[in-house]
Design an enzyme around this catalytic site. Sequence first.
Site, PDB file in Angstrom:
ATOM      1  N   LYS A  47      -8.972  -9.019  -4.315  1.00  0.00           N
ATOM      2  CA  LYS A  47      -8.523  -8.547  -5.625  1.00  0.00           C
ATOM      3  C   LYS A  47      -7.993  -7.122  -5.480  1.00  0.00           C
ATOM      4  O   LYS A  47      -8.544  -6.325  -4.714  1.00  0.00           O
ATOM      5  CB  LYS A  47      -9.712  -8.589  -6.597  1.00  0.00           C
ATOM      6  CG  LYS A  47      -9.366  -8.274  -8.046  1.00  0.00           C
ATOM      7  CD  LYS A  47     -10.596  -8.465  -8.941  1.00  0.00           C
ATOM      8  CE  LYS A  47     -10.322  -8.149 -10.395  1.00  0.00           C
ATOM      9  NZ  LYS A  47     -11.485  -8.398 -11.272  1.00  0.00           N
ATOM     10  N   SER A 122     -10.861 -11.255 -15.334  1.00  0.00           N
ATOM     11  CA  SER A 122      -9.752 -10.506 -14.813  1.00  0.00           C
ATOM     12  C   SER A 122      -9.371 -10.869 -13.380  1.00  0.00           C
ATOM     13  O   SER A 122      -8.286 -10.501 -12.934  1.00  0.00           O
ATOM     14  CB  SER A 122     -10.086  -9.012 -14.896  1.00  0.00           C
ATOM     15  OG  SER A 122     -11.167  -8.694 -14.030  1.00  0.00           O
ATOM     16  N   SER A 146     -15.815 -11.661 -14.911  1.00  0.00           N
ATOM     17  CA  SER A 146     -14.463 -11.759 -14.355  1.00  0.00           C
ATOM     18  C   SER A 146     -14.317 -12.549 -13.064  1.00  0.00           C
ATOM     19  O   SER A 146     -13.200 -12.801 -12.625  1.00  0.00           O
ATOM     20  CB  SER A 146     -13.893 -10.363 -14.128  1.00  0.00           C
ATOM     21  OG  SER A 146     -13.351  -9.891 -15.325  1.00  0.00           O
TER      22      SER A 146
HETATM   23  N1  GLN Z   1     -13.501 -10.096 -19.809  1.00  0.00           N
HETATM   24  C1  GLN Z   1     -14.380  -8.987 -19.684  1.00  0.00           C
HETATM   25  C2  GLN Z   1     -13.699  -7.717 -20.112  1.00  0.00           C
HETATM   26  O1  GLN Z   1     -12.596  -7.794 -20.518  1.00  0.00           O
HETATM   27  C3  GLN Z   1     -14.940  -8.921 -18.317  1.00  0.00           C
HETATM   28  C4  GLN Z   1     -14.188  -8.094 -17.369  1.00  0.00           C
HETATM   29  C5  GLN Z   1     -14.769  -8.074 -16.011  1.00  0.00           C
HETATM   30  O2  GLN Z   1     -15.750  -8.745 -15.716  1.00  0.00           O
HETATM   31  N2  GLN Z   1     -14.183  -7.246 -15.175  1.00  0.00           N
HETATM   32  O3  GLN Z   1     -14.249  -6.669 -20.079  1.00  0.00           O
END
Ligand code: GLN
Length: 453
Positions: A47, A122, A146
């Site tokens: 990532k 994400s 995420s």
């Molecule tokens: N969807 C969550 C957010 O927008 C989780 C993000 C993540 O785990 N990096 O914060």
Amino acid sequence: METLGRKEIYANIAAHNKALNAYLQIVPETAAQAGAGPLSGVCIGVKDNIAVAGLQLTCGSKLLERYVAPYTATVVERLVAAGATVTGKLNMDEFAMGSATTYSAYGDTKNPWDEERTPGGSSGGSAAAVAAKMCDAALGSDTGGSVRQPASYCGIYGYKPTYGTLSRYGLTAFASSLDQIGILTRRPGDIREIMAVAAGHDGRDATSIAAPSFAAQGFDPAKMRIGIITEYEQKMNPAVRPAYDRCIEKLKTAGATIIPLSFPEYDTVISVYQVIATAEASANLSRFDGIRYTARAEGCDFRETTAQSRGRWFGPEVKRRILLGTWVLSRAYYDSYYLRAAKVRTVILKRWQEFFGKVDLVLTPATAGIAFKRAEQPDTFALYLEDLFTIPANLTGMPAIAVPAATHDRLPVGLQLTADLSRDGMLLDAAEWLDKNFMDCATIERGCRHDTI
Ligand code: GLN
């Protein structure tokens, strides 16, 4: 660990990456040399918020468009030392804030099962690359879900270890008390092999802990007490419910004791998470000041340069979170928001500790539904609700894994298992048992290649 082989992986990248937009940077095939060791030749996608020396580190942001990492994250360093090959950097929501990869400054990623749909976020690039066989495994980061949410949307495994098990050295911080590097694979056994080399204490991360055991202990459902959370039943949609019910049935038939649990605080997790995550993000992201890390919009002094640079290159979601985080930390509101959220976090931790006094594992859906259409993305706040089932593991530090369970309308449905702190080995045992005994192999091909679906 089995690898598809570099040739096939690069052929898949050449065939699918344009359409899917999973990789933001691809290491040329000739430079992707396999080393010797237990992971020899295993192709790993990373990532784009995890540092690999010499490769870009955009974090999905325009602000870091030309930034090249000067050093390598501990986890990547250990994988490469074990013979793995890094194939490239994967798309993500800007600074890992999002649930659909739409907040990437480099275009969103498409779901390999259906390009009109989101792969989730994400770590959407990581999940799409694994599902489309453009790498053997991928690293993602999981602050509120995420790794697990996109894994669930793409029909693969997504594992968030016990907090501290994988070093965060080299992971660009979003919310440090919640962030964990996680692993996405097509097979649960692969996670174990990757953890065997990647986990373990790292002096460069103050929150790092000694690795729990990852050795397979065998999984006997007859000896297991599986918790299910009553309040969640109202929250899953009809696409997910049948797989969840079937999984409970399967475990019951195999002798497991199913124990209903009550989680009365379940509806506070999103607010607690948003307060804590944005507060920490507002502090962590202050390092992007227009002076360090490339992009700079010259102003007449430091203040103006910083304001101009951040104003110009941070996307709207990142700005929203920084504003919210700064606000909940401000003197007038600290007690009523940040402090309160921190207290409720402790209540949630106590509740989950209490669960694990009664059960060995908790079974929940990974997400409320299946991957939504990219054109039908929910609004900002509805998108935050995506994380209802995944956030508790971040607030408590507990290990959790999303497992592919079934399909609905030819799209993957994921479930989630959570275990007590440092019971990662048992969690993986359970995932492997489900892989062999439950997952409906007739309807879900683990790791689809989008031209075959
Ligand atoms: N969807 C969550 C957010 O927008 C989780 C993000 C993540 O785990 N990096 O914060």
